[in-house]
Design a protein around this motif. Structure first.
Motif, mmCIF file in Angstrom:
data_model
loop_
_atom_site.group_PDB
_atom_site.id
_atom_site.type_symbol
_atom_site.label_atom_id
_atom_site.label_comp_id
_atom_site.label_asym_id
_atom_site.label_seq_id
_atom_site.Cartn_x
_atom_site.Cartn_y
_atom_site.Cartn_z
ATOM 1 N N GLU A 47 2.420 -22.444 -12.415
ATOM 2 C CA GLU A 47 1.922 -20.936 -11.503
ATOM 3 C C GLU A 47 2.440 -19.342 -12.081
ATOM 4 O O GLU A 47 1.963 -18.703 -11.239
ATOM 5 N N TYR A 48 3.711 -18.778 -12.207
ATOM 6 C CA TYR A 48 4.165 -17.802 -12.350
ATOM 7 C C TYR A 48 3.040 -17.048 -13.371
ATOM 8 O O TYR A 48 2.796 -15.829 -12.990
ATOM 9 N N GLU A 49 2.747 -17.612 -14.981
ATOM 10 C CA GLU A 49 1.389 -17.256 -14.986
ATOM 11 C C GLU A 49 0.185 -16.611 -14.220
ATOM 12 O O GLU A 49 -0.568 -15.749 -14.870
ATOM 13 N N THR A 50 -0.668 -17.611 -13.828
ATOM 14 C CA THR A 50 -0.935 -17.252 -12.974
ATOM 15 C C THR A 50 -1.641 -16.384 -12.103
ATOM 16 O O THR A 50 -2.217 -15.614 -11.178
ATOM 17 N N VAL A 51 -0.105 -16.805 -11.247
ATOM 18 C CA VAL A 51 0.261 -15.675 -9.989
ATOM 19 C C VAL A 51 0.493 -14.001 -10.837
ATOM 20 O O VAL A 51 -0.239 -12.871 -10.130
ATOM 21 N N ALA A 52 0.806 -14.005 -11.910
ATOM 22 C CA ALA A 52 1.141 -12.593 -12.752
ATOM 23 C C ALA A 52 -0.597 -12.125 -13.026
ATOM 24 O O ALA A 52 -0.617 -10.456 -12.748
ATOM 25 N N ARG A 53 -1.415 -13.159 -13.857
ATOM 26 C CA ARG A 53 -2.324 -12.808 -13.991
ATOM 27 C C ARG A 53 -3.240 -11.818 -12.643
ATOM 28 O O ARG A 53 -3.722 -10.545 -13.038
ATOM 29 N N ILE A 54 -2.894 -12.754 -11.397
ATOM 30 C CA ILE A 54 -4.277 -12.328 -10.518
ATOM 31 C C ILE A 54 -3.578 -11.018 -10.266
ATOM 32 O O ILE A 54 -4.045 -10.186 -9.620
ATOM 33 N N THR A 55 -1.691 -10.780 -10.269
ATOM 34 C CA THR A 55 -1.823 -9.462 -9.610
ATOM 35 C C THR A 55 -1.977 -8.565 -9.933
ATOM 36 O O THR A 55 -1.671 -7.447 -9.624
ATOM 37 N N HIS A 56 -1.614 -8.399 -11.476
ATOM 38 C CA HIS A 56 -2.065 -7.564 -12.904
ATOM 39 C C HIS A 56 -3.494 -6.859 -12.172
ATOM 40 O O HIS A 56 -4.086 -5.508 -12.210
ATOM 41 N N ARG A 57 -4.062 -8.031 -12.123
ATOM 42 C CA ARG A 57 -5.800 -7.613 -11.296
ATOM 43 C C ARG A 57 -5.967 -7.177 -10.433
ATOM 44 O O ARG A 57 -6.502 -6.235 -10.227
ATOM 45 N N LEU A 58 -5.066 -7.932 -10.032
ATOM 46 C CA LEU A 58 -5.807 -6.209 -8.223
ATOM 47 C C LEU A 58 -4.718 -5.066 -8.331
ATOM 48 O O LEU A 58 -5.106 -4.198 -8.005
ATOM 49 N N LYS A 59 -3.559 -4.867 -8.953
ATOM 50 C CA LYS A 59 -2.974 -3.687 -9.531
ATOM 51 C C LYS A 59 -3.879 -2.865 -10.511
ATOM 52 O O LYS A 59 -3.985 -1.656 -9.971
ATOM 53 N N SER A 60 -4.418 -3.334 -11.102
ATOM 54 C CA SER A 60 -5.151 -2.781 -11.727
ATOM 55 C C SER A 60 -6.638 -2.107 -10.812
ATOM 56 O O SER A 60 -7.387 -1.104 -11.181
ATOM 57 N N ALA A 61 -7.034 -3.098 -10.310
ATOM 58 C CA ALA A 61 -8.343 -2.799 -9.258
ATOM 59 C C ALA A 61 -8.252 -1.871 -8.240
ATOM 60 O O ALA A 61 -8.704 -1.338 -8.236
ATOM 61 N N ALA A 62 -7.377 -1.648 -7.732
ATOM 62 C CA ALA A 62 -6.280 -0.816 -6.916
ATOM 63 C C ALA A 62 -5.903 0.569 -7.258
ATOM 64 O O ALA A 62 -6.346 1.250 -6.651
ATOM 65 N N ALA A 63 -5.743 0.834 -8.550
ATOM 66 C CA ALA A 63 -5.869 1.637 -8.660
ATOM 67 C C ALA A 63 -6.526 2.697 -9.975
ATOM 68 O O ALA A 63 -6.423 3.864 -10.568
ATOM 69 N N LYS A 64 -8.077 1.980 -9.814
ATOM 70 C CA LYS A 64 -8.770 2.567 -10.493
ATOM 71 C C LYS A 64 -9.499 3.875 -9.727
ATOM 72 O O LYS A 64 -9.585 3.402 -8.568
ATOM 73 N N GLU A 65 -9.094 5.095 -10.899
ATOM 74 C CA GLU A 65 -10.080 5.482 -11.065
ATOM 75 C C GLU A 65 -11.380 6.279 -11.560
ATOM 76 O O GLU A 65 -10.953 6.299 -12.056
ATOM 77 N N PRO A 66 -12.635 6.642 -11.201
ATOM 78 C CA PRO A 66 -12.703 6.116 -9.761
ATOM 79 C C PRO A 66 -12.997 4.532 -9.070
ATOM 80 O O PRO A 66 -13.041 3.920 -9.823
ATOM 81 N N PHE A 67 -12.855 4.469 -7.637
ATOM 82 C CA PHE A 67 -12.791 3.026 -6.983
ATOM 83 C C PHE A 67 -13.990 2.302 -7.877
ATOM 84 O O PHE A 67 -15.478 2.976 -7.786
ATOM 85 N N ASP A 68 -13.763 0.805 -8.290
ATOM 86 C CA ASP A 68 -14.275 0.030 -8.467
ATOM 87 C C ASP A 68 -15.139 -1.414 -7.621
ATOM 88 O O ASP A 68 -13.755 -2.165 -8.334
ATOM 89 N N ILE A 69 -15.505 -0.637 -6.577
ATOM 90 C CA ILE A 69 -15.478 -2.230 -5.652
ATOM 91 C C ILE A 69 -15.463 -3.677 -6.060
ATOM 92 O O ILE A 69 -15.184 -4.460 -5.375
ATOM 93 N N VAL A 70 -16.141 -3.758 -6.585
ATOM 94 C CA VAL A 70 -16.529 -4.570 -7.680
ATOM 95 C C VAL A 70 -15.340 -5.450 -7.547
ATOM 96 O O VAL A 70 -15.055 -6.664 -8.027
ATOM 97 N N GLU A 71 -14.942 -4.407 -8.908
ATOM 98 C CA GLU A 71 -13.694 -5.370 -9.508
ATOM 99 C C GLU A 71 -12.342 -5.564 -8.739
ATOM 100 O O GLU A 71 -12.241 -6.304 -8.318
#
Length: 125
Positions: free
Chosen positions: A25-49
């Motif tokens: 469960e921890y690994e799954t939440v961590a993986r998804i959270t990492h993807r959220l952080k990465s997508a939210a911080a991306k410049e320029p903004f990537d709505i698909v990601e």
């Protein structure tokens, strides 16, 4: 390769630790959270990601909600209710993020709190 060597390779000790449900469960939440952080911080903004990361996070929280709604779930009722409420909030807030009405920060913070609870062996909600 002979049969004995094949058996040793197949059934011998592995270097991989045995994963617990909590660890998975921890690994799954961590993986998804990492993807959220990465997508939210991306410049320029990537709505698909971002939409993909939010979709994965929504699926995760839908699973959590389903699990805690089960009467046979061993967690205390108050904790189950809290997790269910977080799942509802996550779904609602995700829509706001996708409409550019809110940031993904709250989703990331919630997931991080859950990870902390899973890592520390305590309840995270």
């Amino acid at each position: 390769m002979n049969a004995i060597r094949q058996a040793q390779n197949a059934y011998g000790q592995t270097n991989q630790p045995i994963r617990t449900m909590r660890g998975t469960e921890y690994e799954t939440v961590a993986r998804i959270t990492h993807r959220l952080k990465s997508a939210a911080a991306k410049e320029p903004f990537d709505i698909v990601e971002l939409a993909t990361a939010i979709h994965e996070n929504r699926n995760l929280w839908a699973l959590f909600a389903t699990e805690v709604a089960d009467n046979d779930n061993p967690l205390p009722k108050e904790l189950r209710a809290g997790i269910f409420s977080l799942a509802e909030f996550t779904n609602s807030h995700s829509s706001k993020v996708l409409r550019s009405e809110a940031s993904a920060d709250a989703l990331i913070e919630i997931n991080t709190a859950i990870m902390r609870g899973l890592r520390d062996g305590g309840a995270a909600a």
